[in-house]
Design an enzyme around this catalytic site. Structure first.
Site, PDB file in Angstrom:
ATOM      1  N   LYS A  14       0.830  -1.218   0.000  1.00 47.50           N
ATOM      2  CA  LYS A  14       0.000   0.000   0.000  1.00 47.50           C
ATOM      3  C   LYS A  14       0.858   1.259   0.000  1.00 47.50           C
ATOM      4  CE  LYS A  14      -2.104  -0.756   3.732  1.00 47.50           C
ATOM      5  NZ  LYS A  14      -2.099  -1.716   4.696  1.00 47.50           N
ATOM      6  N   ARG A  89     -10.198   1.006   8.844  1.00 48.40           N
ATOM      7  CA  ARG A  89      -9.826  -0.375   9.134  1.00 48.40           C
ATOM      8  C   ARG A  89     -10.950  -1.140   9.827  1.00 48.40           C
ATOM      9  NH1 ARG A  89      -3.800   0.462   9.037  1.00 48.40           N
ATOM     10  NH2 ARG A  89      -2.761  -1.451   9.605  1.00 48.40           N
ATOM     11  N   ARG A 123      11.172  -7.162   5.795  1.00 50.22           N
ATOM     12  CA  ARG A 123      11.101  -5.710   5.603  1.00 50.22           C
ATOM     13  C   ARG A 123      12.053  -5.007   6.567  1.00 50.22           C
ATOM     14  NH1 ARG A 123       5.116  -3.326   5.166  1.00 50.22           N
ATOM     15  NH2 ARG A 123       4.833  -3.915   7.346  1.00 50.22           N
ATOM     16  N   ARG A 156      10.800  -2.905  11.727  1.00 51.98           N
ATOM     17  CA  ARG A 156       9.687  -2.228  12.395  1.00 51.98           C
ATOM     18  C   ARG A 156       9.307  -3.046  13.618  1.00 51.98           C
ATOM     19  NH1 ARG A 156       4.910  -0.561   8.247  1.00 51.98           N
ATOM     20  NH2 ARG A 156       3.674  -1.500   9.885  1.00 51.98           N
ATOM     21  N   ARG A 167      -2.151  -8.693  13.172  1.00 57.06           N
ATOM     22  CA  ARG A 167      -2.607  -7.786  12.111  1.00 57.06           C
ATOM     23  C   ARG A 167      -3.372  -8.533  11.024  1.00 57.06           C
ATOM     24  NH1 ARG A 167       2.115  -4.403  10.046  1.00 57.06           N
ATOM     25  NH2 ARG A 167       3.432  -6.047  10.848  1.00 57.06           N
TER      26      ARG A 167
HETATM   27  P1  AMP Z   1       0.306   0.439   9.064  1.00 58.92           P
HETATM   28  O1  AMP Z   1       1.562   1.145   8.749  1.00 58.92           O
HETATM   29  O2  AMP Z   1      -0.850   0.872   8.226  1.00 58.92           O
HETATM   30  O3  AMP Z   1       0.484  -1.057   9.089  1.00 58.92           O
HETATM   31  O4  AMP Z   1      -0.108   0.865  10.578  1.00 58.92           O
HETATM   32  C1  AMP Z   1       0.739   0.567  11.661  1.00 58.92           C
HETATM   33  C2  AMP Z   1      -0.069   0.485  12.940  1.00 58.92           C
HETATM   34  O5  AMP Z   1      -0.700   1.749  13.206  1.00 58.92           O
HETATM   35  C3  AMP Z   1      -1.217  -0.520  12.959  1.00 58.92           C
HETATM   36  O6  AMP Z   1      -0.788  -1.839  13.243  1.00 58.92           O
HETATM   37  C4  AMP Z   1      -2.088   0.065  14.059  1.00 58.92           C
HETATM   38  O7  AMP Z   1      -1.553  -0.188  15.341  1.00 58.92           O
HETATM   39  C5  AMP Z   1      -1.967   1.564  13.808  1.00 58.92           C
HETATM   40  N1  AMP Z   1      -2.994   2.005  12.828  1.00 58.92           N
HETATM   41  C6  AMP Z   1      -2.779   2.502  11.586  1.00 58.92           C
HETATM   42  N2  AMP Z   1      -3.948   2.814  10.981  1.00 58.92           N
HETATM   43  C7  AMP Z   1      -4.923   2.499  11.867  1.00 58.92           C
HETATM   44  C8  AMP Z   1      -6.348   2.573  11.844  1.00 58.92           C
HETATM   45  N3  AMP Z   1      -7.018   3.030  10.770  1.00 58.92           N
HETATM   46  N4  AMP Z   1      -7.033   2.151  12.940  1.00 58.92           N
HETATM   47  C9  AMP Z   1      -6.395   1.702  14.030  1.00 58.92           C
HETATM   48  N5  AMP Z   1      -5.052   1.596  14.130  1.00 58.92           N
HETATM   49  C10 AMP Z   1      -4.319   1.984  13.052  1.00 58.92           C
END
Ligand code: AMP
Length: 217
Positions: A14, A89, A123, A156, A167
């Site tokens: 993404k 989400r 990653r 990360r 996740r």
């Molecule tokens: P990502 O980089 O999109 O994988 O986001 C990393 C982390 O940020 C996720 O595992 C969540 O802990 C938090 N996060 C990001 N976007 C959301 C969202 N829309 N709702 C809740 N938590 C989020």
């Protein structure tokens, strides 16, 4: 002006696809995960609130997420449009979003869980300039060092097998069902996310009717 949402499980590309789309077409990439990571790295109050939840691969509370997204979009620096990545989400977030903004399209990146595991666990990220790498497909020139700024690369904190499982579970239970909500509005575009980043980008441009992708520019 175009308003898109990009959906797909973590590791589906993404971030990479949003960047390619936004850099070439002058749109703004709004990544909720990146915003939270910035706050954690810079030890802000919000960073302290989300750090543990993020490291465990769990979802941050809806109120906090919605306030962060609203504040970001209220800056109105997106004259040519935006791509929102990592949001919504769950159902509550989707309802909030659809009430406030008219979305032109949802880009859905499709990828099997096994491929996600393979990608995510290899990653690496530069904590200094934010550049990301993949030890399989996109290695740094010097092992463990960022090509751009030379800083040491890190994993990360949420790219562990346990956090990844959390996740993936959340994605299948809470996020994937949202696609049905968007499908009813006939705005979902399914794209196979397993080919190379350039091929995926070309497919996205194609389904959205956007100018063709020019690799390397
Ligand atoms: P990502 O980089 O999109 O994988 O986001 C990393 C982390 O940020 C996720 O595992 C969540 O802990 C938090 N996060 C990001 N976007 C959301 C969202 N829309 N709702 C809740 N938590 C989020």
């Amino acid at each position: 002006m175009r308003k898109y949402v990009i959906m797909g499980v973590q590791g589906s590309g993404k971030g990479t696809q949003s960047e390619l789309l936004c850099t070439e077409l002058d749109m703004v990439h709004i990544s909720v995960g990146d915003m939270f990571r910035w706050h954690v790295q810079n030890h802000t109050k919000l960073g302290a609130q989300v750090r543990r939840v993020m490291a465990a691969g769990e979802l941050v509370g809806d109120d906090l997420v919605q306030a962060t997204v609203r504040e970001r979009l209220d800056q109105h620096d997106w004259n040519y449009g935006f791509v929102v990545d990592g949001f919504p989400r769950n159902r509550r977030q989707a309802e909030f979003f659809m009430e406030k903004y008219d979305i032109d399209g949802v880009i859905h990146l499709e990828i099997p869980d096994e491929e996600v595991r393979r990608r995510v666990l290899s990653r690496r990220l530069c904590p200094n300039c934010g550049m990301d790498y993949n030890l399989i497909a996109d290695r740094p020139r010097e092992r463990g060092r960022c090509d751009i700024c030379g800083h040491e690369l890190v994993t990360r904190p949420d790219d562990t097998p346990e956090a990844l499982n959390a996740r993936l579970r959340d994605y299948h239970e809470k996020t994937r069902p949202l696609l049905e909500l968007f499908r009813r509005k006939e705005i979902v575009h399914d794209v196979d996310a397993t080919p190379s980043p350039d091929q995926v980008q070309s497919a996205i441009r194609d389904v959205l009717g956007l100018p063709p992708h020019k690799p390397g520019e």
